[in-house]
Design an enzyme around this catalytic site. Structure first.
Site, PDB file in Angstrom:
ATOM      1  N   GLY A 192      36.689  49.696  34.889  1.00 42.80           N
ATOM      2  CA  GLY A 192      37.958  49.674  35.612  1.00 42.80           C
ATOM      3  C   GLY A 192      38.416  51.054  36.060  1.00 42.80           C
ATOM      4  O   GLY A 192      39.594  51.295  36.260  1.00 42.80           O
ATOM      5  N   GLU A 199      24.865  47.222  39.772  1.00 38.57           N
ATOM      6  CA  GLU A 199      25.654  47.900  40.801  1.00 38.57           C
ATOM      7  C   GLU A 199      24.924  49.162  41.257  1.00 38.57           C
ATOM      8  O   GLU A 199      24.440  49.938  40.418  1.00 38.57           O
ATOM      9  CB  GLU A 199      27.028  48.271  40.258  1.00 38.57           C
ATOM     10  CG  GLU A 199      27.864  47.048  39.904  1.00 38.57           C
ATOM     11  CD  GLU A 199      29.339  47.363  39.634  1.00 38.57           C
ATOM     12  OE1 GLU A 199      30.168  46.462  39.842  1.00 38.57           O
ATOM     13  OE2 GLU A 199      29.653  48.503  39.220  1.00 38.57           O
ATOM     14  N   GLU A 258      25.763  51.000  37.380  1.00 35.73           N
ATOM     15  CA  GLU A 258      25.993  50.300  36.110  1.00 35.73           C
ATOM     16  C   GLU A 258      25.580  48.851  36.234  1.00 35.73           C
ATOM     17  O   GLU A 258      25.359  48.334  37.334  1.00 35.73           O
ATOM     18  CB  GLU A 258      27.461  50.395  35.667  1.00 35.73           C
ATOM     19  CG  GLU A 258      28.431  49.646  36.547  1.00 35.73           C
ATOM     20  CD  GLU A 258      29.778  49.393  35.863  1.00 35.73           C
ATOM     21  OE1 GLU A 258      29.880  49.436  34.627  1.00 35.73           O
ATOM     22  OE2 GLU A 258      30.747  49.131  36.597  1.00 35.73           O
ATOM     23  N   ASN A 300      26.835  44.963  35.060  1.00 31.86           N
ATOM     24  CA  ASN A 300      27.854  44.129  34.440  1.00 31.86           C
ATOM     25  C   ASN A 300      27.167  42.890  33.891  1.00 31.86           C
ATOM     26  O   ASN A 300      26.556  42.126  34.637  1.00 31.86           O
ATOM     27  CB  ASN A 300      28.933  43.755  35.455  1.00 31.86           C
ATOM     28  CG  ASN A 300      29.744  44.967  35.851  1.00 31.86           C
ATOM     29  OD1 ASN A 300      30.097  45.787  34.993  1.00 31.86           O
ATOM     30  ND2 ASN A 300      30.015  45.124  37.124  1.00 31.86           N
ATOM     31  N   ARG A 342      27.809  39.954  32.983  1.00 31.54           N
ATOM     32  CA  ARG A 342      28.723  38.800  33.029  1.00 31.54           C
ATOM     33  C   ARG A 342      28.826  38.308  34.459  1.00 31.54           C
ATOM     34  O   ARG A 342      28.275  38.923  35.366  1.00 31.54           O
ATOM     35  CB  ARG A 342      30.109  39.242  32.556  1.00 31.54           C
ATOM     36  CG  ARG A 342      30.580  40.440  33.356  1.00 31.54           C
ATOM     37  CD  ARG A 342      32.023  40.761  33.181  1.00 31.54           C
ATOM     38  NE  ARG A 342      32.369  42.058  33.729  1.00 31.54           N
ATOM     39  CZ  ARG A 342      32.687  42.300  34.991  1.00 31.54           C
ATOM     40  NH1 ARG A 342      32.702  41.329  35.873  1.00 31.54           N
ATOM     41  NH2 ARG A 342      32.984  43.519  35.397  1.00 31.54           N
TER      42      ARG A 342
HETATM   43  P1  ADP Z   1      33.905  51.323  36.490  1.00 29.86           P
HETATM   44  O1  ADP Z   1      32.923  50.676  35.543  1.00 29.86           O
HETATM   45  O2  ADP Z   1      34.949  52.133  35.800  1.00 29.86           O
HETATM   46  O3  ADP Z   1      34.432  50.379  37.518  1.00 29.86           O
HETATM   47  P2  ADP Z   1      31.738  52.315  38.201  1.00 29.86           P
HETATM   48  O4  ADP Z   1      30.680  53.207  37.676  1.00 29.86           O
HETATM   49  O5  ADP Z   1      31.372  50.869  38.415  1.00 29.86           O
HETATM   50  O6  ADP Z   1      33.033  52.432  37.259  1.00 29.86           O
HETATM   51  O7  ADP Z   1      32.288  52.885  39.551  1.00 29.86           O
HETATM   52  C1  ADP Z   1      33.390  52.316  40.231  1.00 29.86           C
HETATM   53  C2  ADP Z   1      33.475  52.845  41.638  1.00 29.86           C
HETATM   54  O8  ADP Z   1      33.602  54.278  41.628  1.00 29.86           O
HETATM   55  C3  ADP Z   1      32.255  52.586  42.501  1.00 29.86           C
HETATM   56  O9  ADP Z   1      32.302  51.330  43.119  1.00 29.86           O
HETATM   57  C4  ADP Z   1      32.372  53.711  43.515  1.00 29.86           C
HETATM   58  O10 ADP Z   1      33.340  53.411  44.476  1.00 29.86           O
HETATM   59  C5  ADP Z   1      32.872  54.856  42.689  1.00 29.86           C
HETATM   60  N1  ADP Z   1      31.768  55.682  42.150  1.00 29.86           N
HETATM   61  C6  ADP Z   1      31.120  55.516  40.977  1.00 29.86           C
HETATM   62  N2  ADP Z   1      30.170  56.442  40.813  1.00 29.86           N
HETATM   63  C7  ADP Z   1      30.182  57.223  41.899  1.00 29.86           C
HETATM   64  C8  ADP Z   1      29.446  58.397  42.337  1.00 29.86           C
HETATM   65  N3  ADP Z   1      28.499  58.935  41.593  1.00 29.86           N
HETATM   66  N4  ADP Z   1      29.772  58.925  43.529  1.00 29.86           N
HETATM   67  C9  ADP Z   1      30.752  58.403  44.291  1.00 29.86           C
HETATM   68  N5  ADP Z   1      31.483  57.324  43.947  1.00 29.86           N
HETATM   69  C10 ADP Z   1      31.217  56.736  42.763  1.00 29.86           C
END
Ligand code: ADP
Length: 454
Positions: A164, A275, A287, A289, A291
């Site tokens: 999140g 993802e 990452e 997920n 689920r």
């Molecule tokens: P969370 O699990 O907190 O949602 P994520 O790793 O899935 O975090 O990342 C959420 C969002 O953050 C991604 O969809 C993207 O928009 C942005 N993001 C994550 N990692 C990167 C990165 N290395 N560079 C740019 N944007 C990123």
């Protein structure tokens, strides 16, 4: 060992989604609710519902003993965790197993492996699935500095236990690193009880593209398709579509192969999502997920495939060839719009309250997943998702036109929502052209008519 009765260990919209799948499969389902949710649509839809505690999630939807007791006393043989709450909690999955309840999800060890972003990153590197350039594992401040210099600023500090967007900080240059490190680790400690951080290069022109997988745990792997989820605000998705306008056939083949390799490497079981960030024709794992996801319906609509029913079948011992005999072929285009009870004019503040009018859109190609109804009062304790409007059409321009038509038909009165903003996004030339990245919405949001007027 096919499943006969499922405890739906969740609330609201996702509980409704799972209840519907059970009903179509002819499986009995038992809903649960907190005292704040007695009037929620998911309770009305269930043949049977059990009160599991007071409004605060810690004492109800996150209370493992209450949920296990609800399942065992009602004779359930399986538990569907939905998303959020305990969906990625291995302790809950283990408690289900210990009580002879099938947990409709992956094995607890897999939840642990992929739930920790550092261990997931290491497992994926071993499987030859590249992550965003950055640290191999957890870092302290000095190592973060070293890594950041190596990959080049800007970088993202990310919490290993993150989710999140919590515990995540963008760092533009070396001067900002120490302070960001401190706040990110404090936030991670407060949110997850774990302050471990790692470093990734911040990709500035990236798209969030994720791949839906379904595995039977005995060698059957089905890659169901990709979703484009770059329309985000504060790292939270607002509009999703499938297929992704940014993915060519060649890239899709490559991502499919990679996703399959990743699933096999970790012996995945159940539905899950890998993802990725897509930038300059390459893709990088961020990452997994473990689920079902909020945006799963866009994949269901283009694949013509019910993911929740498939999850239940697989947890009951079915193989991939049992749930899908022919290869999947994506058809047409689907768009999902999340309708949140938030006030765009007031920095998207959550706005619970009484829904005085609710008219959902109808007509060709429109699906509405929701637990709300006219006269429903949105409680202040949970997330602000009211409904999802999902449309399908033969191609992307038609799907966009259909989504706008559906949003214009939608009437929600009593609480402010994000529906008007969604119309602006769908009408924007960048959306029309399919040209947008994860930061696009933040860059343009203040100029969109829904906000500019306020
Ligand atoms: P969370 O699990 O907190 O949602 P994520 O790793 O899935 O975090 O990342 C959420 C969002 O953050 C991604 O969809 C993207 O928009 C942005 N993001 C994550 N990692 C990167 C990165 N290395 N560079 C740019 N944007 C990123």
């Amino acid at each position: 060992m096919s499943i006969k009765r499922v405890l739906v260990a969740n609330r609201g919209e996702v509980a409704v989604r799972v209840l519907r799948a059970c009903q179509e499969l002819g499986i009995e389902a038992v809903a649960v609710y907190s005292t704040a949710d007695e009037t929620s649509g998911h309770v009305a839809l269930a043949e049977r519902a059990v009160c599991i505690g007071p409004p605060h999630a810690a004492e109800s939807y996150l209370d493992i003993p209450s949920l296990i007791a609800a399942a065992t006393t009602t004779g359930c043989d399986a538990v569907h965790p939905g998303w959020g709450f305990l969906a990625e909690n291995s302790e809950f999955a283990r408690a289900c197993e210990d009580n002879d309840l099938s947990f409709i999800g992956p094995r607890p060890e897999t939840i642990d492996l992929m739930g920790d972003k550092v261990s997931a990153r290491i497992a994926m590197t071993k499987a030859d699935v590249s992550g965003v350039p950055g640290s191999a594992g957890q870092v302290d401040l000095a190592q973060a500095n070293e890594q950041a210099r190596e990959v080049g600023f800007p970088v993202l500090l990310k919490a290993s236990a993150g989710g999140g967007g919590k515990g995540m900080r963008l760092v533009e240059d070396a001067d900002g690193l120490a302070a960001a490190f401190e706040t990110a680790s404090a936030e991670a400690q407060a949110a997850f009880g774990n302050d471990a951080l790692y470093v990734e290069k911040a990709l500035t022109n990236a798209r969030h593209v994720e791949v839906q997988v379904l595995c039977d745990g005995v060698g059957g792997v089905l890659i169901v398709g990709e979703r484009e989820c770059s329309i985000q605000r504060r790292h939270q998705k607002l509009i999703e579509e499938a297929p992704s306008p940014a993915v060519s056939d060649a890239l899709r083949r490559d991502m499919t192969e990679t996703a399959e390799r990743a699933c096999r490497a970790i012996g995945y079981q159940g539905a899950g999502t890998l993802e990725f960030l897509v930038a300059d024709g390459d893709f990088y794992f961020i990452e997994m997920n473990t689920r079902l996801q909020v945006e799963h319906p866009v994949t269901e609509l283009v694949a013509g495939f019910d993911l929740v029913q498939a999850q239940i079948a697989i947890a009951g011992g079915a193989s991939i060839s049992d749930v899908r005999s022919e290869p999947l072929r994506a058809r047409g285009h689907a768009i999902e719009v999340r309708i949140n009870a938030e006030d765009p004019a007031n920095d998207f503040m959550p706005a619970p309250g009484l829904i005085t009018r609710f008219v959902p859109p109808l007509g060709p190609g429109v699906r509405v997943d929701t637990h709300i109804y006219e006269g429903y009062s949105v409680p202040p304790y949970y997330d602000s998702l009211l409904a999802k409007i999902i449309v399908w059409a033969e191609d992307r321009p038609r799907a966009t036109a259909r989504a706008i038509r559906a949003l214009r038909e939608l009437r929600i009165e009593g609480v402010p929502t994000t529906a008007g903003l969604a119309i602006d996004i769908l009408n924007h030339p960048s959306f029309r052209e399919g040209e947008y990245t994860t930061t696009w919405l933040e860059d343009v949001v203040s100029e969109l008519p829904a906000l500019a007027q306020s």
